[in-house]
Design a protein around this motif. Structure first.
Motif, PDB file in Angstrom:
ATOM      1  N   SER A  12       0.814  -1.232  -0.109  1.00 30.27           N
ATOM      2  CA  SER A  12       0.058   0.007  -0.001  1.00 30.27           C
ATOM      3  C   SER A  12       0.852   1.178   0.058  1.00 30.27           C
ATOM      4  O   SER A  12       0.351   2.231  -0.429  1.00 30.27           O
ATOM      5  CB  SER A  12      -0.895   0.146   1.179  1.00 30.27           C
ATOM      6  N   GLU A  16      -0.877   3.715  -2.755  1.00 30.92           N
ATOM      7  CA  GLU A  16      -1.654   4.412  -2.422  1.00 30.92           C
ATOM      8  C   GLU A  16      -1.007   5.758  -2.114  1.00 30.92           C
ATOM      9  O   GLU A  16      -0.059   5.959  -2.133  1.00 30.92           O
ATOM     10  CB  GLU A  16      -2.227   3.963  -1.161  1.00 30.92           C
ATOM     11  N   ASP A  19      -1.948  10.652   2.096  1.00 26.24           N
ATOM     12  CA  ASP A  19      -2.718  10.249   3.407  1.00 26.24           C
ATOM     13  C   ASP A  19      -1.990   9.068   3.880  1.00 26.24           C
ATOM     14  O   ASP A  19      -1.839   8.776   5.119  1.00 26.24           O
ATOM     15  CB  ASP A  19      -3.900  10.303   3.283  1.00 26.24           C
ATOM     16  N   ASN A  20      -1.901   7.864   3.253  1.00 25.85           N
ATOM     17  CA  ASN A  20      -1.612   6.422   3.278  1.00 25.85           C
ATOM     18  C   ASN A  20       0.040   6.652   4.186  1.00 25.85           C
ATOM     19  O   ASN A  20       0.208   5.861   5.125  1.00 25.85           O
ATOM     20  CB  ASN A  20      -1.727   5.615   2.359  1.00 25.85           C
ATOM     21  N   TYR A  21       0.762   7.378   3.500  1.00 29.76           N
ATOM     22  CA  TYR A  21       2.025   7.759   3.959  1.00 29.76           C
ATOM     23  C   TYR A  21       2.053   7.995   5.392  1.00 29.76           C
ATOM     24  O   TYR A  21       2.783   7.904   6.177  1.00 29.76           O
ATOM     25  CB  TYR A  21       2.996   8.415   2.768  1.00 29.76           C
ATOM     26  N   GLU A  23       0.043   8.295   7.441  1.00 31.40           N
ATOM     27  CA  GLU A  23      -0.632   7.349   8.560  1.00 31.40           C
ATOM     28  C   GLU A  23       0.192   6.128   8.835  1.00 31.40           C
ATOM     29  O   GLU A  23       0.225   5.841  10.034  1.00 31.40           O
ATOM     30  CB  GLU A  23      -1.771   6.683   8.032  1.00 31.40           C
ATOM     31  N   LYS A  24       0.837   5.600   8.160  1.00 32.92           N
ATOM     32  CA  LYS A  24       1.704   4.489   8.216  1.00 32.92           C
ATOM     33  C   LYS A  24       3.121   4.656   8.487  1.00 32.92           C
ATOM     34  O   LYS A  24       4.127   3.937   8.484  1.00 32.92           O
ATOM     35  CB  LYS A  24       1.683   3.610   7.039  1.00 32.92           C
TER      36      LYS A  24
END
Length: 123
Positions: A12, A16, A19-21, A23-24
């Motif tokens: 992901s 993705e 926003d994904n970066y 978050e993770k």
């Protein structure tokens, strides 16, 4: 985190968006990327990957996983990523992922070694 979830989590990060970066990826991450200044830390690392176009697909192969201690996962793999208008990108990568809380994981280290065109032909 079981292996299926682990690889879905990592993939992901290739497919993705920003926003994904955010978050993770941990605020204290260290990344080595194939663009100057090459070594990135913290928000500079997150912004460096967040400002790049998202890959349409990413195939992660030659997967290796170690769990040196509870709550810490180290992975290595080969990635082949593609998107419209680009011939693709291949690299050998490592990531270290740590657990912050129950089912809450963050990348604390990521490194990419791109395959050179000559090396890619030999693969």
């Amino acid at each position: 985190m079981d292996d299926d979830r682990l690889w879905s989590f990592e993939q992901s990060l290739w497919t993705e968006g920003p926003d994904n970066y955010r978050e993770k990826v941990d605020d204290q991450v260290v990344m080595v990327l194939p663009q100057p200044p090459y070594v990135y830390v913290g928000q500079a690392a997150i912004e460096a990957v967040a400002s790049t176009p998202v890959w349409e697909s990413a195939e992660l192969t030659d997967r290796q996983v170690t769990r040196p201690q509870e709550g810490l996962i180290v992975i290595g793999y080969h990635v082949r990523a593609e998107r419209d208008g680009h011939a693709g990108y291949e690299a050998h990568c490592t990531s270290v992922i740590r657990r912050l809380d129950h089912e809450v994981w963050r990348v604390v280290q990521h490194q990419q070694t791109p395959l050179l065109a000559a090396n890619a032909d030999q693969k």
